[in-house]
Motif scaffolding. Structure first.
Motif, mmCIF file in Angstrom:
data_model
loop_
_atom_site.group_PDB
_atom_site.id
_atom_site.type_symbol
_atom_site.label_atom_id
_atom_site.label_comp_id
_atom_site.label_asym_id
_atom_site.label_seq_id
_atom_site.Cartn_x
_atom_site.Cartn_y
_atom_site.Cartn_z
ATOM 1 N N LEU A 120 0.659 -1.475 -0.058
ATOM 2 C CA LEU A 120 0.130 0.395 -0.167
ATOM 3 C C LEU A 120 1.120 0.841 -0.068
ATOM 4 N N LEU A 136 -8.674 4.393 0.257
ATOM 5 C CA LEU A 136 -9.329 3.125 0.632
ATOM 6 C C LEU A 136 -10.598 3.415 0.402
ATOM 7 N N GLU A 184 -7.812 -4.203 4.649
ATOM 8 C CA GLU A 184 -6.310 -3.073 4.483
ATOM 9 C C GLU A 184 -6.321 -2.365 5.559
#
Length: 312
Positions: A120, A136, A184
């Protein structure tokens, strides 16, 4: 004369006929017709007065209900019984469908590709945790909005037998995107759950069903056992999503707009709750130990890993 009665048609009194007065003897006009007044009646005369207060007459019988009324009552009771039976069977089918959908989400959770923190940071260079988290959330909201619009467009002219399949497809697609988002976000805030791929997937399932972050300091909050409590929470979440997604089936592309709007709103609301929990447990990046790369599933779902793609 014209109009007179011919002799042959004239009536003559019979010989031996009663010559008494026209009113009859004793005030009786005719013995078999009863009295014409209130006088004394001879023996054997019939009375025309009302026979009230006589104890020798039987009580009037109560008539049975009309056939039409009995038939209507029978039809009404049958309709009520059929409605109850239909509601019971419909409830059983709905519960069975929700249980199958929850099992499908459980099965696909380990197949969702998740990017670790290193990936990321490489895809979003120069951004901090909050900025990456915003990216995100925006990507996931866009993806779930696309899913809602697609299902709403497919239901432009609703076909009742296809509605459960459309709802199930939308919920499973949205669940996959949101599970990826939750995983995430945990990477971004430095609170990766311990364990292998299945353990982490179960923890993210619990986070999705309860709409909360996984507290890595409390193992009970991400128990990896797929027992009764977790499945019950998943079914409740699926039921809630099913009820909220019913307006997506409105005809004439109205459902597409409604589905896109509601899915975007629900995804942002879920992300806000999870991020609020993760901020309280956040570990700074410079304090994080070197974490091993996340193992990737053997048969990953095609959700996309690049910025701007589905779920990215």
């Amino acid at each position: 004369m014209t109009g007179s009665t011919p002799p042959r048609k004239r009536r003559f009194p019979l010989l031996g006929a009663d010559k008494g007065p026209s009113d009859g003897p004793h005030g009786v006009r005719d013995d078999e017709r009863g009295p014409s007044g209130k006088g004394v009646l001879p023996a054997g005369s019939a009375s025309l007065d009302a026979a009230g207060g006589r104890g020798d007459l039987p009580a009037p019988a109560q008539g049975a209900a009309p056939v039409a009324r009995r038939r209507a009552a029978a039809i009404r009771h049958k309709a009520v019984d059929l409605a109850k039976e239909g509601a019971r069977r419909g409830g059983d089918r709905a519960r069975a469908g929700i249980a199958r959908l929850a099992d499908r989400i459980i099965d696909m959770a380990p197949r969702i590709p998740v990017r670790d923190l290193r990936t990321l940071r490489r895809q979003f260079p120069g951004l901090g945790p909050e900025q990456i988290a915003d990216k995100l959330v925006a990507g996931a909201a866009k993806a779930t909005s696309t899913v809602g619009a697609g299902v709403g467009a497919a239901a432009m002219l609703p076909v009742p037998p296809a509605m459960p399949a459309e709802i199930a497809a939308e919920i499973s697609g949205v669940a996959a995107i949101e599970l990826k988002l939750i995983a995430e976000l945990h990477e971004v805030y430095g609170v990766r759950p311990a364990g292998n791929l299945v353990d982490r997937s179960t923890a993210y399932l619990r986070s999705w069903s309860g709409e909360r972050g996984v507290d890595v300091l409390k193992p009970a909050s991400f128990n990896s056992a797929l027992g009764g409590p977790l499945k019950r929470e998943l079914r409740q979440q699926v039921m809630k999503r099913t009820v909220r997604n019913l307006p997506n089936l409105m005809p004439f592309l109205v459902g597409a707009a409604v589905g896109a709007l509601m899915n975007r709103r629900d995804t942002r609301k879920l992300a806000a709750k999870v991020r609020a929990d993760l901020r309280r447990m956040q570990v700074p990046w410079d304090a994080l130990p070197d974490l091993p790369p996340l193992e990737q599933p053997q048969n990953p779902l095609p959700l996309g890993d690049r910025p701007g793609e589905l779920g990215g």
